[in-house]
Design an enzyme around this catalytic site. Sequence first.
Site, PDB file in Angstrom:
ATOM      1  N   SER A  97     -11.014  -5.793  -0.357  1.00  0.00           N
ATOM      2  CA  SER A  97     -11.873  -4.811   0.305  1.00  0.00           C
ATOM      3  C   SER A  97     -12.505  -3.888  -0.743  1.00  0.00           C
ATOM      4  CB  SER A  97     -10.978  -4.005   1.254  1.00  0.00           C
ATOM      5  OG  SER A  97     -11.723  -3.080   1.995  1.00  0.00           O
ATOM      6  N   ALA A  98     -13.765  -3.490  -0.505  1.00  0.00           N
ATOM      7  CA  ALA A  98     -14.504  -2.725  -1.522  1.00  0.00           C
ATOM      8  C   ALA A  98     -14.047  -1.274  -1.664  1.00  0.00           C
ATOM      9  CB  ALA A  98     -15.995  -2.747  -1.187  1.00  0.00           C
ATOM     10  N   HIS A  99     -13.682  -0.644  -0.534  1.00  0.00           N
ATOM     11  CA  HIS A  99     -13.477   0.810  -0.611  1.00  0.00           C
ATOM     12  C   HIS A  99     -12.189   1.235  -1.306  1.00  0.00           C
ATOM     13  CE1 HIS A  99     -10.578   1.770   2.778  1.00  0.00           C
ATOM     14  NE2 HIS A  99     -10.872   0.528   3.066  1.00  0.00           N
TER      15      HIS A  99
ATOM     16  N   ASN B 139       0.803  -1.226   0.000  1.00  0.00           N
ATOM     17  CA  ASN B 139       0.000   0.000   0.000  1.00  0.00           C
ATOM     18  C   ASN B 139       0.836   1.276   0.000  1.00  0.00           C
ATOM     19  OD1 ASN B 139       0.398  -1.445   2.567  1.00  0.00           O
ATOM     20  ND2 ASN B 139      -0.427   0.400   3.519  1.00  0.00           N
TER      21      ASN B 139
ATOM     22  N   CYS C   6       1.131   9.219  11.812  1.00  0.00           N
ATOM     23  CA  CYS C   6       0.878  10.467  12.530  1.00  0.00           C
ATOM     24  C   CYS C   6      -0.534  10.514  13.108  1.00  0.00           C
ATOM     25  CB  CYS C   6       1.134  11.683  11.651  1.00  0.00           C
ATOM     26  SG  CYS C   6       0.461  11.553  10.027  1.00  0.00           S
TER      27      CYS C   6
ATOM     28  N   GLN D 257      -4.793  -4.257  -1.949  1.00  0.00           N
ATOM     29  CA  GLN D 257      -4.375  -3.231  -2.921  1.00  0.00           C
ATOM     30  C   GLN D 257      -4.237  -3.810  -4.331  1.00  0.00           C
ATOM     31  OE1 GLN D 257      -4.175  -0.032  -2.479  1.00  0.00           O
ATOM     32  NE2 GLN D 257      -4.142   0.172  -0.248  1.00  0.00           N
TER      33      GLN D 257
ATOM     34  N   THR E   6     -25.489 -10.235  10.745  1.00  0.00           N
ATOM     35  CA  THR E   6     -26.371  -9.963   9.607  1.00  0.00           C
ATOM     36  C   THR E   6     -25.573  -9.284   8.502  1.00  0.00           C
ATOM     37  OG1 THR E   6     -28.216  -9.758  11.107  1.00  0.00           O
ATOM     38  CG2 THR E   6     -28.514  -8.796   8.923  1.00  0.00           C
TER      39      THR E   6
END
Length: 398
Positions: free
Chosen positions: A210-212, A162, A336, A190, A248
């Site tokens: 992952s979708a986002h 990433n 940070c 990634q 769910t």
Amino acid sequence: MKKHKVYLDHNATTPLHPEVKKSLLMAMKVFGNPSSLHQFGRQAKALVEKARENIASFIGAHHEEIIFVGSGSEANNSVINLLYCRAGNHCRIPNSIAQKKRIITTKIEHPCILESVGCLAEAGVAVIYLEVDNYGKVNLAQLQDELAKGDVVLVSVMMANNEIGTIQDIKKIAEITRQHGALFHTDAVQAVGKIPLNVLDLGADYLSFSAHKIYGPKGVGALYIRKGAPFCPFIRGGHQERGRRAGTENTLGIIGFARAIEMRKLEMQAESKKLLLLKKKLRQGIEKNIGAVSFNGHPEDSLSGTLNVSFAGAEGESILLYLDMEGIAVSTGSACASGSLDPSHVLLATGIPQEKAHGSIRISMGRDTSVEDVDYVIAKLTKVIKRVREISSVPKAG
Ligand SMILES: Cc1ncc(COP(=O)(O)O)c(C=O)c1O
């Protein structure tokens, strides 16, 4: 030059694809619980299962080999923890596997892997962290040696990093792992939707995504579990996901995820070509206009939209803040956000000294990034680096 907003932090997250937004609006009308037997439940269930099929086929998997989870982090934690499941009579991990005491990963994994193996280490599991070379490529000889010592239950190596974008030869790593009888997991958060991949070709037992990261909604991920690979649920309760992940289902998220994947099928190839050209332009612009810079990550085996660059005599956080004032969003590898300014563990693992690692930023482009954006960034970055170098206490030598 007109000031505008340029989002160059796509490895952190991506905006929703317009098609995903549309699918979410449709999905909002479907409120039934997919586990309910009545028509409202069946309607939701049908959409979830269709999404599962589409997502599975995108990575060459069978639909039963995919479980939906809450994030890439959950997918990764589920794999690391399952092998040390101590659920007594409820544990589904065969003894032959549960008895093995060593796990292999790398020094450049995402914190969700490093922290979960860190907990196992505290619980007495031997964790081996593979070294990487200056480009971030995993040391395969070390992998061979460690596997040859025996007792390894799992090898977990990320597919694309990433921070620096380096892509590993996962097929080779999986093959070496299999030859020694260990299980193989890859964190492909990634990679899926950015580079073509097929789980059968790769030979992975588990693969997280992952979708986002690919223009889908946040809070939904998926885990591929090869048919026959041992698995025990990380989240227990109901029998959702064929008993492999209770809770769910996030119907809305799953439908949006599947639509994002559909759009990846159509757009990924052309987008990758475009991003490679933009990356070249950006790199050349930085080299030409700003002195004492160096680029991190592999020059070829790298995500097409990711450019990680170190500026001598400047702190990454200052660069980030000045760029933010110009409307440009990038990131640094430093933690940070957690209040610490430790330099990136990934850059340090590639042999970059602390000071240089501190002066690094990650620029990650995406489907909307344009030539104009790149021109704007080169102009503003040149100004910002000059300013930061003037006020910085870090030595200016390259
Ligand atoms: C390589 C990698 N693995 C895992 C994750 C975690 O994914 P999520 O944000 O869906 O939990 C990220 C997110 O930055 C990532 O880049």
